[in-house]
Design a protein around this motif. Structure first.
Motif, PDB file in Angstrom:
ATOM      1  N   LEU A  51       0.821  -1.207   0.000  1.00  0.00           N
ATOM      2  CA  LEU A  51       0.000   0.000   0.000  1.00  0.00           C
ATOM      3  C   LEU A  51       0.857   1.261   0.000  1.00  0.00           C
ATOM      4  O   LEU A  51       0.587   2.215  -0.743  1.00  0.00           O
ATOM      5  CB  LEU A  51      -0.916  -0.014   1.226  1.00  0.00           C
ATOM      6  CG  LEU A  51      -1.940   1.112   1.341  1.00  0.00           C
ATOM      7  CD1 LEU A  51      -2.965   1.022   0.223  1.00  0.00           C
ATOM      8  CD2 LEU A  51      -2.629   1.065   2.700  1.00  0.00           C
ATOM      9  N   ILE A  52       1.914   1.270   0.804  1.00  0.00           N
ATOM     10  CA  ILE A  52       2.756   2.466   0.933  1.00  0.00           C
ATOM     11  C   ILE A  52       3.666   2.643  -0.274  1.00  0.00           C
ATOM     12  O   ILE A  52       3.708   3.705  -0.896  1.00  0.00           O
ATOM     13  CB  ILE A  52       3.577   2.408   2.228  1.00  0.00           C
ATOM     14  CG1 ILE A  52       2.651   2.487   3.452  1.00  0.00           C
ATOM     15  CG2 ILE A  52       4.610   3.535   2.259  1.00  0.00           C
ATOM     16  CD1 ILE A  52       3.365   2.271   4.775  1.00  0.00           C
ATOM     17  N   PHE A  53       4.402   1.575  -0.611  1.00  0.00           N
ATOM     18  CA  PHE A  53       5.456   1.729  -1.621  1.00  0.00           C
ATOM     19  C   PHE A  53       4.945   1.534  -3.049  1.00  0.00           C
ATOM     20  O   PHE A  53       5.246   2.342  -3.931  1.00  0.00           O
ATOM     21  CB  PHE A  53       6.603   0.755  -1.322  1.00  0.00           C
ATOM     22  CG  PHE A  53       7.284   1.040  -0.022  1.00  0.00           C
ATOM     23  CD1 PHE A  53       8.137   2.127   0.110  1.00  0.00           C
ATOM     24  CD2 PHE A  53       7.061   0.234   1.091  1.00  0.00           C
ATOM     25  CE1 PHE A  53       8.769   2.404   1.313  1.00  0.00           C
ATOM     26  CE2 PHE A  53       7.687   0.503   2.303  1.00  0.00           C
ATOM     27  CZ  PHE A  53       8.532   1.595   2.411  1.00  0.00           C
ATOM     28  N   CYS A  54       4.169   0.490  -3.264  1.00  0.00           N
ATOM     29  CA  CYS A  54       3.688   0.230  -4.618  1.00  0.00           C
ATOM     30  C   CYS A  54       2.581   1.199  -5.002  1.00  0.00           C
ATOM     31  O   CYS A  54       2.586   1.744  -6.108  1.00  0.00           O
ATOM     32  CB  CYS A  54       3.192  -1.209  -4.731  1.00  0.00           C
ATOM     33  SG  CYS A  54       2.522  -1.627  -6.359  1.00  0.00           S
ATOM     34  N   GLY A  58       4.252   5.026  -5.246  1.00  0.00           N
ATOM     35  CA  GLY A  58       4.313   4.839  -6.689  1.00  0.00           C
ATOM     36  C   GLY A  58       3.477   5.861  -7.430  1.00  0.00           C
ATOM     37  O   GLY A  58       3.912   6.434  -8.440  1.00  0.00           O
ATOM     38  N   ALA A  59       2.266   6.125  -6.932  1.00  0.00           N
ATOM     39  CA  ALA A  59       1.387   7.099  -7.587  1.00  0.00           C
ATOM     40  C   ALA A  59       1.990   8.491  -7.560  1.00  0.00           C
ATOM     41  O   ALA A  59       1.981   9.212  -8.566  1.00  0.00           O
ATOM     42  CB  ALA A  59       0.019   7.105  -6.904  1.00  0.00           C
ATOM     43  N   VAL A  60       2.525   8.871  -6.406  1.00  0.00           N
ATOM     44  CA  VAL A  60       3.082  10.218  -6.271  1.00  0.00           C
ATOM     45  C   VAL A  60       4.331  10.377  -7.134  1.00  0.00           C
ATOM     46  O   VAL A  60       4.512  11.401  -7.809  1.00  0.00           O
ATOM     47  CB  VAL A  60       3.391  10.529  -4.794  1.00  0.00           C
ATOM     48  CG1 VAL A  60       4.101  11.874  -4.670  1.00  0.00           C
ATOM     49  CG2 VAL A  60       2.115  10.529  -3.970  1.00  0.00           C
ATOM     50  N   VAL A  61       5.192   9.371  -7.140  1.00  0.00           N
ATOM     51  CA  VAL A  61       6.408   9.452  -7.950  1.00  0.00           C
ATOM     52  C   VAL A  61       6.060   9.559  -9.431  1.00  0.00           C
ATOM     53  O   VAL A  61       6.599  10.409 -10.160  1.00  0.00           O
ATOM     54  CB  VAL A  61       7.318   8.228  -7.690  1.00  0.00           C
ATOM     55  CG1 VAL A  61       8.438   8.158  -8.719  1.00  0.00           C
ATOM     56  CG2 VAL A  61       7.905   8.293  -6.286  1.00  0.00           C
TER      57      VAL A  61
END
Length: 592
Positions: A51-54, A58-61
């Motif tokens: 949830l945090i990284f993927c 991921g969405a913000v990056v």
């Protein structure tokens, strides 16, 4: 519970599995109160890391890198940028359509492999479920190469606007003169919308898996509305989702949802607090007064009043308070790890609460009355509420997802009962996963413990109103029920089509017929009790008894009031059912 070890029930497996079915349900429903599904901490850590990284990072990056915005750690410089929200929606659609967001992992019945979605949907020969038989060019129940090409084209079509730089927008510049990142190009949104609709007409599984009922309207608003109208329409969309879900929770079902949700939360270690949600653990597992308050004050009331406050409030502090309340509301749901694990959806809605209503508040020209035409407002509202209203009046016509019955407890559901050894015939079906019980064994469980674990989801179902009705139907129809292998339909469905989100329409007689073409069950080897959601204005739920080899063999009803008043393990026997039709022409009437 250890980090890598499950919290298994305190039973001796061989002895437990010899017990009558409803005795097993008594033991495991009481066990669920204190331990939930009993997943090891490792499973929850995997979900949170995903949830945090993927998802979130991921969405913000992706959004910041492709939109000429500062790096993701400069939150104050991107959180209220419209293109970031647009790309967050596209990122969510992409992950959902791939199958790595909701309905993913062990809590959704996917153990090895943990992903369904693309492993099924990009493979010819797997089961395809069409929503309406009258739609031309949709005949058949297996995916062809054309279906696979459509699906891959959909993924590419969603990825293109996600990765493309922002396009200038005159309406955005008029509202926000300092904005330099633009909006997602409307032209790039045409292909994903068209492909999602085409896919939905041929394959309702992928449409619902991509959460098309919520994200397709958002993409439409992105593509056709000027900026201010777009923001207001997005507000209307999310408020309809919230309020629709809140309204659907009125009735007798929802209070039964909260206790097993709380029991499944790894963040609530207190057994006392979990027990407090039941009237008299372990003797009476109906919802307590605390559960009723949680359901209809902290749940239903909040989900209706707070969104309406956000939509109409002109007061800054009141708006911020309501937004914080909705963020907490969604984070609470995340903390309980519900079995469909819609964690990404809840995070997106938490962000939308702040982005839409605090970032573009009503007093800055983004009130409902600021839309360019009252007729446009009326048309958008009518379009948004059409399926929720139709789906609650005629739940047989509309999936519970477009009906906005998330978490309501009023679901179409089913329980599958296999004759001894017959479950293995599912291995003949073209799919990308084994039976869930075999997945647990492959993962490392001993066979007996895997079987005990697979009894837990049906005990969870018994803690809900429809489970007591489904088991009542099976107990009356199958004298040999104690010797049968009984499975929760959602878990079976996940192994057959790669997705389920609590929608019984995905495992109704259409799926059973599709399975039968390859599995070739003999009469009586697979019997399914299936029930439709309760319609507005009705006091009953309509069930079907389906034999995989011969089709529907019985239709009838039970009173919802009877289902919610009894215990999960039916100590007083099955609830009364009213037979309305029977294939062997038995007299219709009440079966006690």
């Amino acid at each position: 519970m250890g980090f890598a070890q499950p919290d298994l029930p305190a039973v001796e497996p061989e002895h437990f599995l010899r017990q009558p079915l409803m005795e097993r349900m008594r033991i495991l429903s009481a066990n669920w109160v204190e331990h939930g599904f009993g997943s090891p901490w490792m499973v929850h850590v995997i979900y949170i890391a995903k949830l945090i990284f993927c998802y979130a990072l991921g969405a913000v990056v992706v959004a910041t890198l492709t939109s000429d915005l500062p790096a993701f750690w400069h939150v104050s410089q991107w959180w209220n940028q419209p293109i970031v929200y647009q790309k967050a929606v596209l990122w969510t659609v992409l992950l959902e359509a791939i199958g790595v967001a909701g309905s993913w992992g062990p809590l959704a019945g996917k153990v090895k492999p943990m992903t369904g979605g693309i492993l099924f949907w990009a493979r010819p020969g797997t089961i395809r479920l069409r929503p309406w038989k009258w739609v031309p060019f949709t005949a058949g129940d297996r995916r062809t190469r054309v279906d696979v090409l459509l699906y891959v084209a959909l993924l590419i079509a969603v990825a293109v606007p996600l990765l493309a730089p922002g396009a200038p927008s005159a309406s955005l510049s008029a509202a926000l003169p300092d904005n330099t990142s633009g909006l997602v190009s409307p032209m790039l949104l045409i292909a994903p919308m068209v492909l999602l609709m085409l896919m939905g007409l041929r394959d309702k599984t992928i449409f619902l898996g991509a959460r098309g009922e919520q994200y397709l309207p958002a993409l439409f608003f992105f593509a056709v509305l000027p900026f201010v109208d777009m923001i207001i329409a997005l507000k209307l969309l999310i408020v309809v989702v919230w309020v629709g879900a809140g309204v659907s929770k009125f009735g007798k079902h929802f209070a039964n949802v909260i206790p097993p949700m709380v029991s499944n939360s790894p963040l609530i270690p207190s057994k006392w607090f979990k027990r407090a949600h039941y009237r008299d653990f372990p003797h009476d597992l109906r919802p307590s007064h605390l559960a009723q308050v949680m359901a209809h004050v902290l749940g239903t009331t909040v989900e209706i009043i707070a969104p309406l406050t956000l939509l109409f409030s002109q007061n800054k502090m009141l708006t911020i308070a309501a937004a914080v309340l909705m963020v907490c509301f969604h984070l609470f749901i995340v903390s309980t790890f519900p079995l469909a694990v819609p964690l990404e959806w809840n995070v997106l809605f938490a962000y939308a609460s702040v982005f839409l209503f605090v970032g573009f508040p009503a007093w800055d020209g983004y009130a409902v009355t600021d839309m360019s035409s009252p007729w446009l407002t009326a048309v958008i509202v009518a379009g948004l509420v059409f399926f929720p209203i139709l789906g609650n009046l005629r739940p047989d016509k509309v999936s519970f997802l477009p009906s906005m019955r998330q978490y309501a407890g009023n679901w179409a559901s089913a329980t599958w009962a296999f004759a001894p050894g017959a479950e293995a015939k599912l291995n003949k079906v073209t799919r990308s996963a084994a039976n869930t019980v075999d997945q647990f064994v492959t993962f490392g469980y001993e066979p007996e413990w895997a079987e005990v674990t697979m009894n837990a989801p049906i005990a969870w179902r018994c803690l809900h109103s429809q489970g007591r009705g489904l088991f009542s139907v099976l107990l009356k129809a199958l004298p040999d029920i104690d010797s049968r292998t009984v499975r929760e339909a959602e878990f079976v469905c996940n192994s057959l089509i790669g997705f389920n989100f609590g929608d019984g329409h995905l495992h109704n007689e259409d799926l059973i017929a599709a399975v039968q073409r390859e599995a070739q069950f003999e009469p009586g080897e697979l019997v399914v009790a299936w029930v439709e959601s309760q319609a507005w204005g009705s006091s009953v739920q309509h069930y079907k008894l389906i034999d995989a080899a011969t089709g529907v063999i019985e239709r009838g009803t039970w009173k919802v009031a009877d289902a919610v008043q009894t215990q999960p393990w039916l100590p007083d026997g099955p609830i009364a059912t009213e037979i309305t039709w029977s294939r062997d022409h038995r007299t219709s009437g009440t079966r006690v």
